[in-house]
Scaffold this motif. Structure first.
Motif, PDB file in Angstrom:
ATOM      1  N   SER A   1      -3.866   5.624  -0.112  1.00 35.29           N
ATOM      2  CA  SER A   1      -4.742   6.356   0.805  1.00 35.29           C
ATOM      3  C   SER A   1      -4.127   7.707   1.115  1.00 35.29           C
ATOM      4  CB  SER A   1      -4.945   5.571   2.108  1.00 35.29           C
ATOM      5  OG  SER A   1      -5.569   4.330   1.847  1.00 35.29           O
TER       6      SER A   1
ATOM      7  N   ILE B   1      -3.862  10.778   3.704  1.00 34.11           N
ATOM      8  CA  ILE B   1      -4.021  11.175   5.108  1.00 34.11           C
ATOM      9  C   ILE B   1      -3.489  12.610   5.190  1.00 34.11           C
ATOM     10  CG2 ILE B   1      -3.622  10.505   7.491  1.00 34.11           C
ATOM     11  CD1 ILE B   1      -4.780   8.243   5.779  1.00 34.11           C
TER      12      ILE B   1
ATOM     13  N   HIS C   1       0.841  -1.195   0.000  1.00 33.95           N
ATOM     14  CA  HIS C   1       0.000   0.000   0.000  1.00 33.95           C
ATOM     15  C   HIS C   1       0.876   1.246   0.000  1.00 33.95           C
ATOM     16  CE1 HIS C   1      -4.267   1.182   0.511  1.00 33.95           C
ATOM     17  NE2 HIS C   1      -3.778   2.300   1.041  1.00 33.95           N
TER      18      HIS C   1
ATOM     19  N   CYS D   1       4.765  -1.141   3.252  1.00 35.18           N
ATOM     20  CA  CYS D   1       4.039   0.014   2.709  1.00 35.18           C
ATOM     21  C   CYS D   1       4.994   1.191   2.536  1.00 35.18           C
ATOM     22  CB  CYS D   1       2.896   0.422   3.628  1.00 35.18           C
ATOM     23  SG  CYS D   1       1.663  -0.883   3.884  1.00 35.18           S
TER      24      CYS D   1
ATOM     25  N   LYS E   1     -11.721   9.950  -3.485  1.00 36.17           N
ATOM     26  CA  LYS E   1     -12.582   9.702  -2.326  1.00 36.17           C
ATOM     27  C   LYS E   1     -11.781   9.162  -1.145  1.00 36.17           C
ATOM     28  CE  LYS E   1     -16.687   8.831  -5.151  1.00 36.17           C
ATOM     29  NZ  LYS E   1     -17.805   7.901  -5.439  1.00 36.17           N
ATOM     30  N   ASP E   2     -12.458   9.065  -0.031  1.00 40.19           N
ATOM     31  CA  ASP E   2     -11.927   8.440   1.191  1.00 40.19           C
ATOM     32  C   ASP E   2     -10.740   9.190   1.789  1.00 40.19           C
ATOM     33  OD1 ASP E   2     -13.819   6.426   0.793  1.00 40.19           O
ATOM     34  OD2 ASP E   2     -12.434   5.245  -0.423  1.00 40.19           O
ATOM     35  N   ILE E   3     -10.668  10.493   1.559  1.00 40.33           N
ATOM     36  CA  ILE E   3      -9.597  11.297   2.148  1.00 40.33           C
ATOM     37  C   ILE E   3      -9.853  11.434   3.647  1.00 40.33           C
ATOM     38  CG2 ILE E   3      -8.563  13.602   2.217  1.00 40.33           C
ATOM     39  CD1 ILE E   3      -9.363  13.897  -0.751  1.00 40.33           C
ATOM     40  N   ARG E   4      -8.801  11.232   4.419  1.00 36.85           N
ATOM     41  CA  ARG E   4      -8.872  11.491   5.859  1.00 36.85           C
ATOM     42  C   ARG E   4      -8.213  12.837   6.129  1.00 36.85           C
ATOM     43  NH1 ARG E   4      -9.438   6.050   5.564  1.00 36.85           N
ATOM     44  NH2 ARG E   4     -10.575   5.039   7.273  1.00 36.85           N
TER      45      ARG E   4
ATOM     46  N   ASP F   1      -7.355   3.874  12.004  1.00 36.71           N
ATOM     47  CA  ASP F   1      -7.381   4.234  10.588  1.00 36.71           C
ATOM     48  C   ASP F   1      -6.589   3.239   9.748  1.00 36.71           C
ATOM     49  OD1 ASP F   1      -8.970   6.365  11.178  1.00 36.71           O
ATOM     50  OD2 ASP F   1      -7.382   7.876  11.078  1.00 36.71           O
TER      51      ASP F   1
ATOM     52  N   ASN G   1      -8.969   6.001  -7.459  1.00 38.66           N
ATOM     53  CA  ASN G   1      -9.627   5.479  -6.257  1.00 38.66           C
ATOM     54  C   ASN G   1      -9.468   3.977  -6.092  1.00 38.66           C
ATOM     55  OD1 ASN G   1     -10.763   7.906  -5.115  1.00 38.66           O
ATOM     56  ND2 ASN G   1     -12.194   7.939  -6.832  1.00 38.66           N
TER      57      ASN G   1
ATOM     58  N   PHE H   1       0.770   5.360   1.167  1.00 31.96           N
ATOM     59  CA  PHE H   1       0.080   6.371   1.961  1.00 31.96           C
ATOM     60  C   PHE H   1       0.655   7.738   1.618  1.00 31.96           C
ATOM     61  CE2 PHE H   1      -0.369   2.523   4.515  1.00 31.96           C
ATOM     62  CZ  PHE H   1      -1.720   2.573   4.860  1.00 31.96           C
TER      63      PHE H   1
ATOM     64  N   ILE I   1      -8.120   0.883   6.738  1.00 32.58           N
ATOM     65  CA  ILE I   1      -7.589   0.966   5.380  1.00 32.58           C
ATOM     66  C   ILE I   1      -7.030  -0.377   4.907  1.00 32.58           C
ATOM     67  CG2 ILE I   1      -5.769   2.002   3.960  1.00 32.58           C
ATOM     68  CD1 ILE I   1      -6.077   4.527   5.791  1.00 32.58           C
TER      69      ILE I   1
END
Length: 542
Positions: A478, A480, A391, A419, A501-504, A536, A473, A393, A540
């Protein structure tokens, strides 16, 4: 006074007596009056374009004036008095050009005919009548969307100004700024129109950031991975903070051969990766961390200090005589240097002791802009396919002093070893000096650059999405984000325009976002506040 444009606004509601940033109520009123005047100028500029009239001086002035009202840029009331008068002069001159071309010579909104009072005190009183809450009956959701648009425009104007300084301009960017500023005077503009304008602001900002990227890389080369020392070298010293690469370049050239070492502070750190800047042997290293720590860090720095663009705080008396501002930055009583002549800064540095001995310190890596990252894209793609990288980030944005920002440090520390963390802007100073190791030779912590380099992050994400044949997306990516001021607002609008989408977002949500507007963002983009690092990450990664 009422101001709630930054994340640290008092009680999470709004500053009403003095700005948390240090802004005095008199300065706040003059900033409000300047924005009011720019809206009037924008009405005339919109009419001018209908008859083929676009004035470059007006375009540049508009961006500079709006940029001046960003958080932590200019705190000098008298400079705002000058800007307001200049704005009216530009407006009246433009009216004559528009009328000569057959355009409208009169306007229904009073902002297009506003004439400032004769004294500063009277102008402050005028500003108090045109502030954010001048209309107490305005629908709170419309007020929220209007201010979201205005703050997005402030960020857009800043990026457009940065780009223009390096010779990169686009008439369409200036046209939208005028169109949107003028629209905020139109009482018939509704929720849907404001939402559309806000997303359009994000779209236009991508173009502005593209121009800035072209200006930076076209002038100074594409950043390359570079190790930057965090210690110090014995000798005279100048510290440069802010964002402006041209100011740094000019300072480096003017200090060549003078026995002065140049250090970056804050968002200037990524400048060490640019080939045309790093070729100067006296461009030594980085000193300090993010903008909110400057009082303590500047106090300890044994040389002169130059503030460019934004992020200045009230200077302590201990260094008030050795800090200088340039460009749009200002603080009452601080020496302001103009015309790219940094002689006063250099003379002050030469008069001081500087570092009396070498200081050992850590080092950090910078220079992972889009060119560098995409240059190893095949390795990255293969690492994802063989599951060596699980992943990505993107942990970035503005730093600040408000409690809750340790979340970002803890989040990065807890990111699993399979990650990768991409970062940009001053939010990275929560973890920039941590050694996260690498995955198959790819560093796990990649510094993409300044907030001004958000275009690089967008390009990287789009390129990876194209390589995998999916939408952004659908990537193992992700976001953050941390926010503080208006550049972050417009970058968020750019991400929303792209449909991400899915922004923190944290450490707290904007005070200017009403509950109903927040619901729209949640429903359409699943934007959410940060929680706990553990929670979080589990949500994720599963």
């Amino acid at each position: 006074m009422f101001c709630f444009q930054c994340e640290q606004t008092a009680k999470g509601e709004g500053c009403t007596k003095i700005g948390v940033c240090g802004k005095q109520p008199e300065t706040a009123a003059l900033q409000d009056l300047l924005i009011h005047a720019v809206k009037g100028l924008s009405l005339v500029a919109v009419e001018g374009r209908k008859v083929g009239v676009s004035d470059d001086a007006v375009n540049r002035f508009t961006c500079e004036a709006i940029f001046s009202t960003l958080t932590n840029v200019d705190f000098d009331s008298e400079r705002f008095v000058t800007l307001i008068r200049d704005c009216v002069a530009h407006r009246e001159a433009l009216k004559k050009k528009v009328a000569a071309a057959g355009g409208a010579a009169s306007f229904s909104d009073a902002a297009a005919d506003f004439t400032p009072a004769g004294t500063t005190a009277e102008m402050i009183a005028e500003g108090e009548k045109v502030g954010i809450k001048a209309d107490p009956d305005m629908n709170p959701d419309l007020l929220s969307l209007r201010e979201l648009l205005v703050y997005g425009l402030k960020g857009l104007a800043a990026y457009a100004d940065h780009a223009a300084i390096l010779g990169q301009q686009d008439e369409a960017v200036f046209a939208f700024i005028h169109e949107a500023m003028a629209a905020t005077l139109n009482k018939s503009v509704g929720v849907d129109e404001y939402v559309g304008l806000a997303l359009k602001c994000g779209e236009v900002n991508i173009r502005a950031m593209e121009l800035l990227d072209a200006g930076n890389t076209g002038t100074y080369g594409h950043p390359v991975p570079t190790k930057v020392p965090l210690g110090a070298r014995k000798g005279k010293a100048i510290l440069i903070s802010g964002h402006d690469l041209k100011d740094l370049d000019t300072l480096l050239k003017q200090t060549a051969g003078k026995g002065i070492n140049i250090y970056t502070h804050g968002e200037m750190l990524p400048c060490h990766g640019y080939p045309e800047l790093k070729k100067h042997p006296h461009f030594y290293g980085h000193y300090g961390t993010a903008w909110q720590n400057q009082a303590r860090e500047f106090d300890a720095f044994p040389g002169a200090i130059l503030m460019t663009t934004n992020c200045i705080q009230k200077p302590r008396e201990s260094y008030n005589d050795r800090i200088f501002t340039t460009g749009l930055v200002g603080w009452p009583g601080v020496t302001h240097v103009t015309n790219d002549d940094f002689t006063p800064v250099i003379e002050k540095a030469l008069a001081m002791d500087g570092f009396t001995e070498d200081v050992e310190g850590k080092s950090v890596m910078v220079g992972f802009g889009r060119n560098a990252v995409l240059g190893v894209a095949p390795q990255v793609i293969e690492a994802v396919k063989n599951k060596a990288i699980r992943h990505f980030f993107l942990v970035g944005g503005c730093d600040g002093a408000k409690p809750g920002r340790n979340y970002y440090t803890e989040f990065v520390e807890k990111v699993p070893e399979d990650c990768v963390v991409l970062t940009l802007a001053c939010g990275k100073f929560r973890f920039f000096d941590k050694d996260l190791g690498n995955i198959g030779g790819i560093p796990r912590l990649l510094d993409v650059g300044q907030c001004n380099d958000a275009y690089s992050a967008v390009r990287i994400a789009q390129a990876l999405a194209d390589a995998f044949g999916v939408g952004v997306n659908d990537l193992p990516l992700s976001m953050i984000l941390s926010w503080y001021e208006q550049k972050a607002c417009v970058i968020l609008l750019s991400l929303l325009h792209l449909g991400i989408k899915d922004i923190r977002l944290g450490p707290s949500l904007p005070a200017f976002i009403s509950p109903n507007v927040l619901n729209v963002l949640v429903e359409n983009f699943n934007i959410m506040p940060i929680g706990t690092p553990e929670g979080d990450l589990k949500a994720i990664l599963g």
